[in-house]
Design an enzyme around this catalytic site. Structure first.
Site, PDB file in Angstrom:
ATOM      1  N   MET A  41       0.827  -1.207   0.000  1.00  0.00           N
ATOM      2  CA  MET A  41       0.000   0.000   0.000  1.00  0.00           C
ATOM      3  C   MET A  41       0.860   1.254   0.000  1.00  0.00           C
ATOM      4  SD  MET A  41      -1.407  -0.141   3.940  1.00  0.00           S
ATOM      5  CE  MET A  41      -1.781  -1.886   3.812  1.00  0.00           C
ATOM      6  N   CYS A  42       0.224   2.396  -0.317  1.00  0.00           N
ATOM      7  CA  CYS A  42       0.901   3.682  -0.316  1.00  0.00           C
ATOM      8  C   CYS A  42       2.035   3.670  -1.343  1.00  0.00           C
ATOM      9  CB  CYS A  42       1.390   4.009   1.097  1.00  0.00           C
ATOM     10  SG  CYS A  42       1.973   5.698   1.336  1.00  0.00           S
ATOM     11  N   ILE A  43       3.289   3.852  -0.929  1.00  0.00           N
ATOM     12  CA  ILE A  43       4.426   3.829  -1.853  1.00  0.00           C
ATOM     13  C   ILE A  43       5.040   2.436  -1.968  1.00  0.00           C
ATOM     14  CG2 ILE A  43       6.199   4.393  -0.142  1.00  0.00           C
ATOM     15  CD1 ILE A  43       5.894   5.642  -3.842  1.00  0.00           C
TER      16      ILE A  43
END
Length: 220
Positions: free
Chosen positions: A135-137
């Site tokens: 998730m995210c980066i």
């Protein structure tokens, strides 16, 4: 009962795991009756950030595993002990630690390298046909690992055009996505959500993370 591994990268958004993302991952896994174990690399962080000042803490060093133990309440193991055969899936919360300690995307962009143990874990889960949830980066890790193998994985970091372009430069197919949703690569069993790449609040990111957790469980 499903058993999911969570890979952490320290403690704190600027130099480790994003705390809200990590804790929400653990919360949603627990609320769905999943057994969870946490892992992190046993090595020094790229650097240490003073989270109040938002600046590097000169001359200070911290260990990724020791810092991640703060999130796991001390119940954590070195990443070298994570075996895909023992788990039904693996989740990677974001935060700059994913792009600094698990790989070098924060510094090198699409030319980044991935920690050898992180690469092995991701490929072992893929080869075993078990789901992976960055998730995210953290999807940058998947883009690099699978891109190196000539595997075009479908993923999202949200809708930032420059970051999306970097994902595609590493061989991934980027799909724009809202914070409350997920992108699922059914073939390769990779599930991604933007989380704090979009935000803006913990309530917003919780929706996408819960969907990611549920989809990883469904694919397990």
């Amino acid at each position: 009962m499903a058993r999911i591994a969570v890979v952490l990268s320290g403690s704190g958004v600027y130099d480790g795991s994003e705390l809200h993302e990590a804790i929400l991952s653990l919360l949603h896994l627990s609320s769905k009756g999943v057994a969870v174990d946490c892992f992190a690399p046993d090595k020094n962080q790229m650097h240490v950030i003073n989270h109040l000042a938002g600046q590097p803490a000169e001359g200070e060093t911290r260990n990724v595993l020791i810092e991640a133990a703060r999130i796991a309440r001390g119940d954590i193991k070195p990443l070298t002990e994570l075996k895909a055969s023992d788990y039904d899936g693996v989740i990677f919360p974001g935060g700059f630690g994913a792009a600094k300690n698990l790989c070098t995307f924060a510094v090198d962009g699409p030319d980044c390298s991935v920690d050898d143990t992180v690469r092995k874990v991701m490929l072992d889960f893929h080869d075993a046909g078990k789901p992976i949830g960055p998730m995210c980066i953290a999807p940058a890790i998947a883009a690099r690992v699978f891109g190196e193998k000539g595997i075009k994985v479908k993923l999202t970091i949200g809708n930032d055009p420059d970051t999306a372009k970097a994902m595609e430069a590493m061989g991934a197919e980027h799909v724009n996505c809202t914070v409350d949703d997920v992108v699922v690569d059914q073939e390769h069993k990779v599930v991604t959500t933007p989380a704090y790449m979009l935000g803006p609040t913990i309530a917003d990111i919780s929706k996408g993370i819960e969907k990611l957790v549920q989809k990883v469980i469904d694919l397990a």
